[in-house]
Design a protein around this motif. Structure first.
Motif, PDB file in Angstrom:
ATOM      1  N   UNK A  28       0.803  -1.216   0.000  1.00 30.14           N
ATOM      2  CA  UNK A  28       0.000   0.000   0.000  1.00 30.14           C
ATOM      3  C   UNK A  28       0.835   1.265   0.000  1.00 30.14           C
ATOM      4  N   UNK A  29       0.590   2.147   0.969  1.00 30.87           N
ATOM      5  CA  UNK A  29       1.259   3.450   1.002  1.00 30.87           C
ATOM      6  C   UNK A  29       2.648   3.393   1.635  1.00 30.87           C
ATOM      7  N   UNK A  30       3.077   2.223   2.071  1.00 37.13           N
ATOM      8  CA  UNK A  30       4.402   2.107   2.693  1.00 37.13           C
ATOM      9  C   UNK A  30       5.473   2.280   1.612  1.00 37.13           C
ATOM     10  N   UNK A  31       6.426   3.194   1.785  1.00 32.60           N
ATOM     11  CA  UNK A  31       7.461   3.406   0.773  1.00 32.60           C
ATOM     12  C   UNK A  31       8.326   2.163   0.564  1.00 32.60           C
ATOM     13  N   UNK A  32       8.736   1.963  -0.669  1.00 32.40           N
ATOM     14  CA  UNK A  32       9.556   0.795  -0.996  1.00 32.40           C
ATOM     15  C   UNK A  32      10.841   0.712  -0.175  1.00 32.40           C
ATOM     16  N   UNK A  33      11.537   1.824   0.106  1.00 32.33           N
ATOM     17  CA  UNK A  33      12.749   1.707   0.931  1.00 32.33           C
ATOM     18  C   UNK A  33      12.493   1.092   2.303  1.00 32.33           C
ATOM     19  N   UNK A  34      11.243   1.154   2.781  1.00 33.87           N
ATOM     20  CA  UNK A  34      10.917   0.541   4.066  1.00 33.87           C
ATOM     21  C   UNK A  34      10.540  -0.932   3.902  1.00 33.87           C
ATOM     22  N   UNK A  35       9.545  -1.216   3.021  1.00 34.76           N
ATOM     23  CA  UNK A  35       9.073  -2.601   2.952  1.00 34.76           C
ATOM     24  C   UNK A  35      10.111  -3.536   2.344  1.00 34.76           C
ATOM     25  N   UNK A  36      10.964  -3.007   1.449  1.00 34.80           N
ATOM     26  CA  UNK A  36      11.946  -3.877   0.784  1.00 34.80           C
ATOM     27  C   UNK A  36      13.032  -4.363   1.738  1.00 34.80           C
ATOM     28  N   UNK A  37      13.156  -3.713   2.910  1.00 34.83           N
ATOM     29  CA  UNK A  37      14.096  -4.200   3.924  1.00 34.83           C
ATOM     30  C   UNK A  37      13.563  -5.434   4.643  1.00 34.83           C
ATOM     31  N   UNK A  38      12.246  -5.630   4.569  1.00 34.97           N
ATOM     32  CA  UNK A  38      11.616  -6.713   5.316  1.00 34.97           C
ATOM     33  C   UNK A  38      11.171  -7.886   4.449  1.00 34.97           C
ATOM     34  N   UNK A  39      11.040  -7.657   3.134  1.00 35.06           N
ATOM     35  CA  UNK A  39      10.543  -8.724   2.258  1.00 35.06           C
ATOM     36  C   UNK A  39      11.183  -8.538   0.885  1.00 35.06           C
ATOM     37  N   UNK A  40      11.799  -9.578   0.323  1.00 36.24           N
ATOM     38  CA  UNK A  40      12.515  -9.423  -0.950  1.00 36.24           C
ATOM     39  C   UNK A  40      11.574  -9.278  -2.143  1.00 36.24           C
ATOM     40  N   UNK A 218       6.054  -9.601   7.253  1.00 39.40           N
ATOM     41  CA  UNK A 218       6.440  -8.206   7.047  1.00 39.40           C
ATOM     42  C   UNK A 218       5.266  -7.250   7.188  1.00 39.40           C
ATOM     43  N   UNK A 219       4.057  -7.778   7.297  1.00 44.65           N
ATOM     44  CA  UNK A 219       2.860  -6.952   7.457  1.00 44.65           C
ATOM     45  C   UNK A 219       2.423  -6.844   8.918  1.00 44.65           C
ATOM     46  N   UNK A 220       3.311  -7.132   9.857  1.00 40.40           N
ATOM     47  CA  UNK A 220       2.911  -7.138  11.269  1.00 40.40           C
ATOM     48  C   UNK A 220       2.446  -5.761  11.751  1.00 40.40           C
ATOM     49  N   UNK A 221       3.091  -4.715  11.277  1.00 33.78           N
ATOM     50  CA  UNK A 221       2.704  -3.354  11.660  1.00 33.78           C
ATOM     51  C   UNK A 221       1.244  -3.100  11.271  1.00 33.78           C
TER      52      UNK A 221
END
Length: 281
Positions: A28-40, A218-221
């Motif tokens: 969703x609105x989570x920036x790629x630099x954030x989510x890509x650290x948690x899921x490849x 990676x979607x725990x938040x």
């Protein structure tokens, strides 16, 4: 096949196929630099999402959560669009366990989107017939009504081929239902209006299947919700509620889509303290 045995309950993950969906849409609105650290992700910005049903064996019953993507349900164009690189091996997996599709007593459908429900019916010649011929299939009343009468947005994911063949097997519920002692479905809304989660309690342990409210670890938040969610504020509220329950109870979380974890426990610092990893062959 990975298994988790706790007390009187056994969880086995079956191979229901795999998709690769756009990472931006999945976070969703989570920036790629954030989510890509948690899921490849791959070079197309897609993330791997398993569609692996969870077989629960408890009290002499065989219960399946979700049904995978089935076989022969997608055109070449759809396979390309959804990044499908492998279809279902559920029937073969059941044989390995000394079972068949006839031995499944209950199927718990958290929702009826195509990536959860395409394995619910199979081709027999030119006809689609129920895959789990003796099973009672549970989903929420809201979900069942919407999948049969989709709107302009949801008609792309609710397919008649996935609900028409199993109409006679469906039982619906409103807010909550107990399938067997300790095994419950809870209507949450959020991802879809009729979306539900599953909880299992046995020998003092709590297991929570958040389905597509938390498709991966990676979607725990609670704020990290999918662009696919029809009601994201409802998703956030449900995630907050069940995150508190889970952390307070030191619950196991079990996953259908996660490419890394089958199940895990977090502590209150959100550190993984127990895990069942998917075996990558």
């Amino acid at each position: 096949m990975e298994q988790l045995k706790v007390g009187e309950v056994t969880f086995t993950w079956l191979n229901g196929g795999v998709t690769h969906m756009d990472g931006g849409a999945m976070f969703g609105v989570v920036p790629k630099p954030l989510w890509s650290k948690k899921y490849p992700h791959n070079e197309l910005n897609q993330i791997e999402l398993r569609t692996d049903p969870i077989l629960i064996q408890f009290a002499g019953k065989n219960i399946l959560i979700e049904t995978g993507i089935g076989n022969g349900k997608f055109s070449d164009k759809q396979k390309r669009n959804y990044g499908i690189t492998e279809e279902s091996f559920i029937q073969e997996n059941l044989v390995e366990l000394g079972l068949s599709t006839k031995d499944i007593d209950y199927v718990l459908m958290t929702h009826m989107h195509f990536d959860h429900a395409s394995g619910i019916a199979k081709w027999k010649g030119e006809e689609l017939v129920p895959t789990f011929e003796n099973a009672t299939i549970y989903t929420s009343e809201v979900e069942w009504n919407e999948c049969k009468n989709p709107n302009i947005r949801s008609r792309n994911t609710y397919w008649e081929q996935n609900w028409k063949p199993i109409e006679q097997q469906i039982l619906t519920f409103t807010e909550q239902i107990e399938i067997l002692p300790g095994i419950r479905m809870h209507h949450t809304g959020g991802h879809s209006d009729g979306h539900s989660i599953v909880t299992i309690e046995s020998n003092g342990e709590l297991f929570i299947h958040m389905a597509d409210l938390m498709p991966t670890h990676a979607h725990q938040n609670p704020l990290w919700v999918l662009a696919y969610d029809d009601y994201p504020i409802s998703s956030i509220a449900a995630k907050e509620k069940w995150a508190k329950v889970g952390l307070d109870r030191e619950a196991w979380y079990i996953f259908y889509h996660d490419a890394k974890y089958r199940a895990l426990k977090w502590n209150k610092n959100l550190e993984v303290v127990q895990e069942v990893l998917r075996e990558i062959k």
